[in-house]
Motif scaffolding. Structure first.
Motif, PDB file in Angstrom:
ATOM      1  N   GLU A  22      36.668  50.924  58.398  1.00 35.99           N
ATOM      2  CA  GLU A  22      36.519  50.449  59.777  1.00 35.99           C
ATOM      3  C   GLU A  22      35.054  50.393  60.198  1.00 35.99           C
ATOM      4  O   GLU A  22      34.647  49.512  60.963  1.00 35.99           O
ATOM      5  CB  GLU A  22      37.307  51.358  60.722  1.00 35.99           C
ATOM      6  CG  GLU A  22      37.304  50.896  62.168  1.00 35.99           C
ATOM      7  CD  GLU A  22      38.103  51.822  63.061  1.00 35.99           C
ATOM      8  OE1 GLU A  22      38.262  51.496  64.249  1.00 35.99           O
ATOM      9  OE2 GLU A  22      38.571  52.871  62.582  1.00 35.99           O
ATOM     10  N   LYS A  23      34.228  51.309  59.674  1.00 37.51           N
ATOM     11  CA  LYS A  23      32.851  51.421  60.137  1.00 37.51           C
ATOM     12  C   LYS A  23      31.793  51.189  59.064  1.00 37.51           C
ATOM     13  O   LYS A  23      30.606  51.123  59.390  1.00 37.51           O
ATOM     14  CB  LYS A  23      32.630  52.799  60.762  1.00 37.51           C
ATOM     15  CG  LYS A  23      33.453  53.018  62.023  1.00 37.51           C
ATOM     16  CD  LYS A  23      33.124  54.354  62.667  1.00 37.51           C
ATOM     17  CE  LYS A  23      33.915  54.540  63.956  1.00 37.51           C
ATOM     18  NZ  LYS A  23      33.616  55.846  64.612  1.00 37.51           N
ATOM     19  N   HIS A  24      32.183  51.065  57.792  1.00 34.03           N
ATOM     20  CA  HIS A  24      31.191  50.921  56.736  1.00 34.03           C
ATOM     21  C   HIS A  24      31.586  49.842  55.732  1.00 34.03           C
ATOM     22  O   HIS A  24      32.769  49.639  55.453  1.00 34.03           O
ATOM     23  CB  HIS A  24      30.994  52.250  55.997  1.00 34.03           C
ATOM     24  CG  HIS A  24      30.340  53.298  56.844  1.00 34.03           C
ATOM     25  ND1 HIS A  24      31.071  54.200  57.587  1.00 34.03           N
ATOM     26  CD2 HIS A  24      29.036  53.569  57.083  1.00 34.03           C
ATOM     27  CE1 HIS A  24      30.241  54.994  58.240  1.00 34.03           C
ATOM     28  NE2 HIS A  24      29.005  54.636  57.960  1.00 34.03           N
ATOM     29  N   LYS A  25      30.541  49.166  55.212  1.00 29.86           N
ATOM     30  CA  LYS A  25      30.726  48.118  54.216  1.00 29.86           C
ATOM     31  C   LYS A  25      29.743  48.378  53.074  1.00 29.86           C
ATOM     32  O   LYS A  25      28.543  48.512  53.289  1.00 29.86           O
ATOM     33  CB  LYS A  25      30.483  46.734  54.826  1.00 29.86           C
ATOM     34  CG  LYS A  25      31.471  46.375  55.940  1.00 29.86           C
ATOM     35  CD  LYS A  25      31.112  45.049  56.585  1.00 29.86           C
ATOM     36  CE  LYS A  25      32.171  44.593  57.581  1.00 29.86           C
ATOM     37  NZ  LYS A  25      32.294  45.510  58.728  1.00 29.86           N
ATOM     38  N   LEU A  26      30.281  48.441  51.852  1.00 27.61           N
ATOM     39  CA  LEU A  26      29.477  48.834  50.697  1.00 27.61           C
ATOM     40  C   LEU A  26      29.740  47.915  49.512  1.00 27.61           C
ATOM     41  O   LEU A  26      30.804  47.301  49.408  1.00 27.61           O
ATOM     42  CB  LEU A  26      29.819  50.269  50.279  1.00 27.61           C
ATOM     43  CG  LEU A  26      29.641  51.372  51.312  1.00 27.61           C
ATOM     44  CD1 LEU A  26      30.345  52.641  50.842  1.00 27.61           C
ATOM     45  CD2 LEU A  26      28.168  51.643  51.572  1.00 27.61           C
ATOM     46  N   LEU A  55      25.988  51.016  45.787  1.00 23.03           N
ATOM     47  CA  LEU A  55      26.101  52.100  44.809  1.00 23.03           C
ATOM     48  C   LEU A  55      25.905  51.517  43.419  1.00 23.03           C
ATOM     49  O   LEU A  55      26.448  50.454  43.113  1.00 23.03           O
ATOM     50  CB  LEU A  55      27.474  52.759  44.891  1.00 23.03           C
ATOM     51  CG  LEU A  55      28.005  53.142  46.278  1.00 23.03           C
ATOM     52  CD1 LEU A  55      29.411  53.715  46.157  1.00 23.03           C
ATOM     53  CD2 LEU A  55      27.089  54.134  46.954  1.00 23.03           C
ATOM     54  N   VAL A  56      25.160  52.210  42.577  1.00 26.06           N
ATOM     55  CA  VAL A  56      24.869  51.708  41.235  1.00 26.06           C
ATOM     56  C   VAL A  56      25.539  52.606  40.200  1.00 26.06           C
ATOM     57  O   VAL A  56      25.339  53.824  40.207  1.00 26.06           O
ATOM     58  CB  VAL A  56      23.349  51.652  40.983  1.00 26.06           C
ATOM     59  CG1 VAL A  56      23.070  51.099  39.587  1.00 26.06           C
ATOM     60  CG2 VAL A  56      22.665  50.783  42.030  1.00 26.06           C
ATOM     61  N   THR A  57      26.302  52.000  39.295  1.00 26.74           N
ATOM     62  CA  THR A  57      26.989  52.768  38.253  1.00 26.74           C
ATOM     63  C   THR A  57      26.064  53.089  37.084  1.00 26.74           C
ATOM     64  O   THR A  57      26.072  54.200  36.559  1.00 26.74           O
ATOM     65  CB  THR A  57      28.211  52.011  37.724  1.00 26.74           C
ATOM     66  OG1 THR A  57      27.793  50.762  37.135  1.00 26.74           O
ATOM     67  CG2 THR A  57      29.197  51.730  38.851  1.00 26.74           C
ATOM     68  N   HIS A  58      25.261  52.104  36.648  1.00 27.39           N
ATOM     69  CA  HIS A  58      24.317  52.304  35.556  1.00 27.39           C
ATOM     70  C   HIS A  58      23.395  51.097  35.474  1.00 27.39           C
ATOM     71  O   HIS A  58      23.574  50.116  36.202  1.00 27.39           O
ATOM     72  CB  HIS A  58      25.033  52.563  34.231  1.00 27.39           C
ATOM     73  CG  HIS A  58      25.902  51.444  33.742  1.00 27.39           C
ATOM     74  ND1 HIS A  58      27.034  51.035  34.407  1.00 27.39           N
ATOM     75  CD2 HIS A  58      25.817  50.645  32.635  1.00 27.39           C
ATOM     76  CE1 HIS A  58      27.611  50.050  33.734  1.00 27.39           C
ATOM     77  NE2 HIS A  58      26.879  49.791  32.665  1.00 27.39           N
ATOM     78  N   GLU A 110      29.584  61.009  51.625  1.00 30.06           N
ATOM     79  CA  GLU A 110      30.442  60.567  52.716  1.00 30.06           C
ATOM     80  C   GLU A 110      29.778  59.455  53.518  1.00 30.06           C
ATOM     81  O   GLU A 110      28.596  59.522  53.836  1.00 30.06           O
ATOM     82  CB  GLU A 110      30.775  61.742  53.642  1.00 30.06           C
ATOM     83  CG  GLU A 110      31.603  62.822  52.974  1.00 30.06           C
ATOM     84  CD  GLU A 110      32.018  63.915  53.944  1.00 30.06           C
ATOM     85  OE1 GLU A 110      31.624  63.843  55.131  1.00 30.06           O
ATOM     86  OE2 GLU A 110      32.739  64.833  53.521  1.00 30.06           O
ATOM     87  N   PHE A 111      30.556  58.443  53.806  1.00 30.80           N
ATOM     88  CA  PHE A 111      30.180  57.385  54.747  1.00 30.80           C
ATOM     89  C   PHE A 111      31.250  57.388  55.826  1.00 30.80           C
ATOM     90  O   PHE A 111      32.282  56.730  55.703  1.00 30.80           O
ATOM     91  CB  PHE A 111      30.112  56.022  54.054  1.00 30.80           C
ATOM     92  CG  PHE A 111      28.960  55.855  53.113  1.00 30.80           C
ATOM     93  CD1 PHE A 111      27.782  55.247  53.524  1.00 30.80           C
ATOM     94  CD2 PHE A 111      29.038  56.312  51.799  1.00 30.80           C
ATOM     95  CE1 PHE A 111      26.707  55.094  52.672  1.00 30.80           C
ATOM     96  CE2 PHE A 111      27.979  56.166  50.927  1.00 30.80           C
ATOM     97  CZ  PHE A 111      26.807  55.552  51.363  1.00 30.80           C
ATOM     98  N   ILE A 116      33.259  59.397  48.751  1.00 26.28           N
ATOM     99  CA  ILE A 116      33.070  58.754  47.456  1.00 26.28           C
ATOM    100  C   ILE A 116      32.779  59.829  46.422  1.00 26.28           C
ATOM    101  O   ILE A 116      31.765  60.524  46.491  1.00 26.28           O
ATOM    102  CB  ILE A 116      31.919  57.738  47.497  1.00 26.28           C
ATOM    103  CG1 ILE A 116      32.152  56.718  48.622  1.00 26.28           C
ATOM    104  CG2 ILE A 116      31.796  57.026  46.151  1.00 26.28           C
ATOM    105  CD1 ILE A 116      30.994  55.771  48.842  1.00 26.28           C
ATOM    106  N   GLU A 117      33.688  59.968  45.472  1.00 20.54           N
ATOM    107  CA  GLU A 117      33.587  60.979  44.428  1.00 20.54           C
ATOM    108  C   GLU A 117      33.037  60.321  43.165  1.00 20.54           C
ATOM    109  O   GLU A 117      33.635  59.392  42.622  1.00 20.54           O
ATOM    110  CB  GLU A 117      34.972  61.572  44.170  1.00 20.54           C
ATOM    111  CG  GLU A 117      35.018  62.653  43.122  1.00 20.54           C
ATOM    112  CD  GLU A 117      36.426  63.212  42.939  1.00 20.54           C
ATOM    113  OE1 GLU A 117      36.566  64.248  42.269  1.00 20.54           O
ATOM    114  OE2 GLU A 117      37.378  62.600  43.469  1.00 20.54           O
ATOM    115  N   SER A 118      31.889  60.787  42.689  1.00 24.60           N
ATOM    116  CA  SER A 118      31.281  60.227  41.487  1.00 24.60           C
ATOM    117  C   SER A 118      31.635  61.087  40.275  1.00 24.60           C
ATOM    118  O   SER A 118      31.781  62.307  40.383  1.00 24.60           O
ATOM    119  CB  SER A 118      29.763  60.142  41.639  1.00 24.60           C
ATOM    120  OG  SER A 118      29.187  61.429  41.734  1.00 24.60           O
TER     121      SER A 118
END
Length: 264
Positions: A22-26, A55-58, A110-111, A116-118
């Protein structure tokens, strides 16, 4: 509050995932040109100016190709772990310090209401990591670019509402194909990519009662086909008594066409 997502692109030519609350776009990854990223977002009626982060995975090029240009143009914060920042610094160019954020492997960021669990994976990059997204009681998992799915990873991703999971290759197509042996060995190794059968086996151990959608991602254009990937995964799940259909849907992803924006 729903968690919405679209696989903007998936494959060896470029990867990106869009996530929205609702409040964040990633975004996760930005593996296509800045121009193409704008086009992909427009296809799901979203504006890059509204993005809160990437967010960057690699650091492999099919995950960061447009990252520097895109982030600078729209002043978007970038989140990556320390080793990935070091590995990709030459590839993405100068990034202002106020756009650079560290998100270490094995932590939670958290956003707002989105957690978000990495988690780390086995792949031939500096420190590759992927994510499970938690919004209240909903869970979406992104898992590609890994040589095998460990018990540790299975514990993290178990009982997701939706999975975006790698089904990179058909083993027979790979072995009979034109790739030189050293490339085949890399793909098949513990730091390479998982096959259709590997994906199906892993899913058979993590699918839960709430699982509704599975997306097969990062298919090799040379060593796989959509129909073959779906058939192989469906057959493997069937061996373990998991039937696809009304309760669980199996979906394709594409290198340059976004999936429909969905909510869980």
């Amino acid at each position: 509050m729903s968690l919405q997502y679209s696989v903007l692109a998936s494959g060896s030519t470029g990867n990106s995932l869009y996530i929205e609350t609702e409040k964040h776009k990633l975004l996760v990854d930005c593996g296509l040109s800045g121009k193409k990223m704008v086009d992909l977002l427009s296809q799901i009626n979203r504006d890059p100016k509204d993005l809160d982060g990437i967010l960057v995975t690699h650091e492999h090029s099919d995950h960061i190709k447009g990252l520097g240009v895109f982030a600078r143009r729209f002043q978007i914060p970038i989140y990556a772990n320390t080793k990935t920042w070091q590995a990709m610094s030459d590839s993405i160019g100068n990034i202002d310090s106020d756009q650079k954020f560290t998100f270490e492997t094995g932590t939670v960021k958290e956003f707002g209401s989105l957690q978000i669990e990495s988690f780390g994976v086995s792949h031939d990059a500096a420190e590759p990591m992927f994510f499970s997204f938690h919004q209240e009681d909903k869970k979406l998992t992104l898992l590609t670019d890994l040589g095998y799915v460990s018990d540790r990873i299975k514990g993290v991703i178990r009982e997701s509402d939706a999975y975006i999971i790698e089904a990179n290759h058909d083993i027979q197509m790979l072995m009979m194909g034109r790739y030189p042996w050293n490339i085949k060995r890399r793909i098949l190794g513990d730091s390479g990519h998982i096959s259709n059968e590997d994906a199906g086996l892993a899913l058979s151990e993590v699918i839960g009662h709430n699982t509704k959608r599975i997306y097969l991602a990062h298919l090799s254009k040379d060593n796989n086909m959509k129909d073959l990937a779906r058939m192989s995964v469906e057959q493997k799940l069937g061996q373990y008594g998991i039937q696809l259909g009304e309760d669980i849907g199996l979906f394709d992803t594409d290198p340059d066409i976004p999936t429909r924006l969905c909510a869980i």
